[in-house]
Design a protein around this motif. Structure first.
Motif, short mmCIF file in Angstrom:
data_model
loop_
_atom_site.label_atom_id
_atom_site.label_comp_id
_atom_site.label_asym_id
_atom_site.label_seq_id
_atom_site.Cartn_x
_atom_site.Cartn_y
_atom_site.Cartn_z
N ARG A 51 2.80 20.97 -2.10
CA ARG A 51 2.18 22.25 -2.41
C ARG A 51 3.15 23.32 -2.89
O ARG A 51 2.74 24.46 -3.10
CB ARG A 51 1.46 22.76 -1.17
CG ARG A 51 0.51 21.76 -0.55
CD ARG A 51 -0.10 22.35 0.69
NE ARG A 51 -0.96 21.40 1.39
CZ ARG A 51 -1.75 21.74 2.39
NH1 ARG A 51 -1.79 22.99 2.81
NH2 ARG A 51 -2.49 20.84 2.99
N GLY A 53 1.33 21.89 -7.50
CA GLY A 53 0.88 20.73 -6.75
C GLY A 53 1.21 19.41 -7.41
O GLY A 53 1.15 19.27 -8.62
N TYR A 103 -4.93 20.87 -2.26
CA TYR A 103 -4.08 21.86 -2.91
C TYR A 103 -4.47 23.27 -2.52
O TYR A 103 -5.63 23.55 -2.22
CB TYR A 103 -4.16 21.70 -4.43
CG TYR A 103 -3.44 20.50 -4.98
CD1 TYR A 103 -2.33 19.96 -4.33
CD2 TYR A 103 -3.85 19.90 -6.16
CE1 TYR A 103 -1.67 18.87 -4.84
CE2 TYR A 103 -3.19 18.80 -6.68
CZ TYR A 103 -2.10 18.29 -6.01
OH TYR A 103 -1.44 17.20 -6.51
#
Length: 519
Positions: free
Chosen positions: A127, A135, A84
């Motif tokens: 993302r 995320g 992430y």
């Protein structure tokens, strides 16, 4: 390989190289609106939590249950960490005592060398700011014989990366609602029914498209629906024959699969265990008889929920007792202190919202209206006679609670609770809900960069009588795979957004025009 359902999106995957506990959720979420369905509170959680690996897909509280993780999950477990852009998930798990992390690279197959052997994994990390709270992700696990894709409620854009495993044997996939639309909106009942009916079917259509693309032998519907046990919210359960209810259960979706030619669907409840050898299902066992399992979802569903609500009434009462009181001082200044620094860092998002937004905070002992003036980047009192394009009616105790708790994400608390009202003129505004997800500097800076970034939309495909850009203007999904055309309307089934193919105009929200041309 053995796969055990632990409820909702939660599974424990057993391999010779170790066990992986995925997304265990037990405590009520979103201001005690959501409970797992069926009830999973009586499972042997200490045994289930004695795992070698832990995978938390994202920070939504029906996937990330901090109280449960703190009390029942082995802190020496190796966390399989999604790739992430902001470190919120890792920090949250470190705060709970987890200290061993295997950092993956997005959509890359990794071999994890553990004391019990080697395990092949891939985490597909999504993302975009709209994916979960900054995320979402899906996990692929292979023991060399069987490969499982735990997609939970993520919506991957590119499934070609699954080719690294040569094929998927078992697919765990969401199919049911996880949103507040259209139930909380002020609109005529007939319109609400029409939108709900449409959403109910579209989310199942989207799941079936994913199933077709993944092409696994076995499919386990999971990650929903939640169960609503508060008497104020009980009507949201799909137990009274409402075709507009957006929370269909596993039995409803399995029937859809069968009617569309897929007989590989498996019904699992908390405690159900399936053993696989490659594409072969060796066994499927439930903690109840087959008849009792079926009754939970069909003839006995309303009675099951009523009994569940009675058992959980003390839990619900304790959750509500922990909220901040509704009555108290004005909230203009605390909201100004929270929102104005975020507004100052978010030109793309504030401009994308484009209008002042009304917050009506009305409850026992407190009534107040606060305006989030996004064009001016300020929080203020309303002006006499002022009209608003977007508005929310939120109980003051919920706002006081998120302020007290420094909550960085109102979507993951207030909005998913469905304990609010909303109204709008025109379409959905993605920027507005992104703002409410990004109430920290790290999050808002990342979201600003995302919206400000240019994306390549040069690839073109032909759909019917039109040439259109291949990538969806919303989240860059491949429209060759998830685009559906009916007449002159294109629908991207990734999120259900629509475009007018004659003009390229987005029919779901402002902006996000589609490049298209009639042949």
């Amino acid at each position: 390989m053995q796969v055990t359902s632990v409820g909702h999106a939660g599974f424990r995957i057993e391999t010779a190289a170790g066990s992986i506990l995925c997304d265990p959720w037990v405590n009520p979420a979103y201001f005690a609106s959501w409970f797992p369905f069926p009830d999973n509170s009586t499972l042997d959680w200490d045994a289930l939590g004695d795992c070698d690996y832990l995978y938390i897909s994202h920070l939504h509280h029906d996937h990330y249950d901090p109280r449960h993780l703190a009390a029942h999950v082995n802190k020496d477990a190796v966390v399989l960490l999604p790739d992430y852009p902001v470190p919120d998930l890792r920090r949250a798990l470190e705060d709970l005592g987890f200290h061993q992390f295997y950092e993956t690279t997005d959509s890359v197959r990794h071999t994890v060398h553990g004391p019990k052997g080697d395990l092949d994994v891939m985490i597909i990390a999504l993302r975009a700011p709209a994916d979960g709270p900054i995320g979402d992700s899906g996990l692929v696990v292979s023991d060399g014989v069987t490969t499982v894709f735990n997609m939970n409620d993520s919506r991957p854009i590119d499934l070609d990366v699954l080719g690294a495993f040569g094929g998927i044997d078992v697919h765990l996939v969401q199919y049911s609602g996880a949103i507040w639309y259209p139930m909380v909106y002020d609109m005529p009942d007939r319109a609400k029914e029409a939108f709900g009916t449409q959403k109910r079917q579209r989310q199942m259509d989207r799941a079936r498209q994913y199933i077709a693309h993944v092409d696994a032998t076995w499919v386990v519907p999971s990650a929903g629906p939640p169960c609503f046990l508060d008497p104020e919210l009980r009507h949201l359960n799909d137990d009274h024959g409402d075709p507009a209810n957006i929370f269909p259960d596993e039995v409803v979706f399995l029937d859809q699969m069968r009617r569309n030619g897929h007989d590989g669907g498996l019904l699992m409840i908390p405690g159900s265990t399936a053993r696989f050898t490659g594409t072969q299902l060796d066994s499927l066992t439930h903690p109840l008889s087959d008849e009792d399992v079926e009754a939970i979802f069909t003839t006995g569903k309303a009675d099951y929920i009523a009994a569940y609500a009675e058992r959980m009434a003390p839990v619900l009462a304790a959750e509500k007792a922990a909220w901040a009181p509704a009555a108290g001082p004005a909230m203009l200044e605390p909201l100004r202190a929270l929102f104005e620094p975020i507004m100052a860092r978010s030109n793309e998002i504030c401009d994308g919202i484009g209008y002042p937004v009304e917050l009506v905070l009305d409850g026992p002992g407190h009534t107040e209206t606060v305006v989030l003036d996004f064009p001016k980047r300020i929080v203020r009192e309303p002006i006499a006679g002022e009209k608003f394009r977007y508005g929310f009616g939120i109980p003051p105790e919920l706002v006081r609670t998120v302020l007290r708790d420094d909550e960085p994400d109102w979507v993951n608390t207030i909005f998913l609770s469905t304990r609010f009202r909303a109204w709008r003129v025109g379409g959905y505004n993605e920027y507005l809900y992104t703002f409410f997800k990004c109430l920290t500097e790290d999050r808002i800076v990342y979201a600003e960069g995302w919206f400000g970034e240019s994306h390549d939309d040069s690839a073109t495909i032909t759909v019917g009588d039109y040439q259109i850009q291949r990538r969806c203007p919303h989240m860059k999904a491949d429209l060759a795979k998830v685009g559906v055309v009916e007449g002159k309307i294109l629908t991207c089934n990734q999120h259900g957004w629509e475009w007018d193919l004659d003009t390229g105009r987005c029919l779901t929200t402002k902006g996000h025009e589609l490049r298209c041309e009639k042949l």
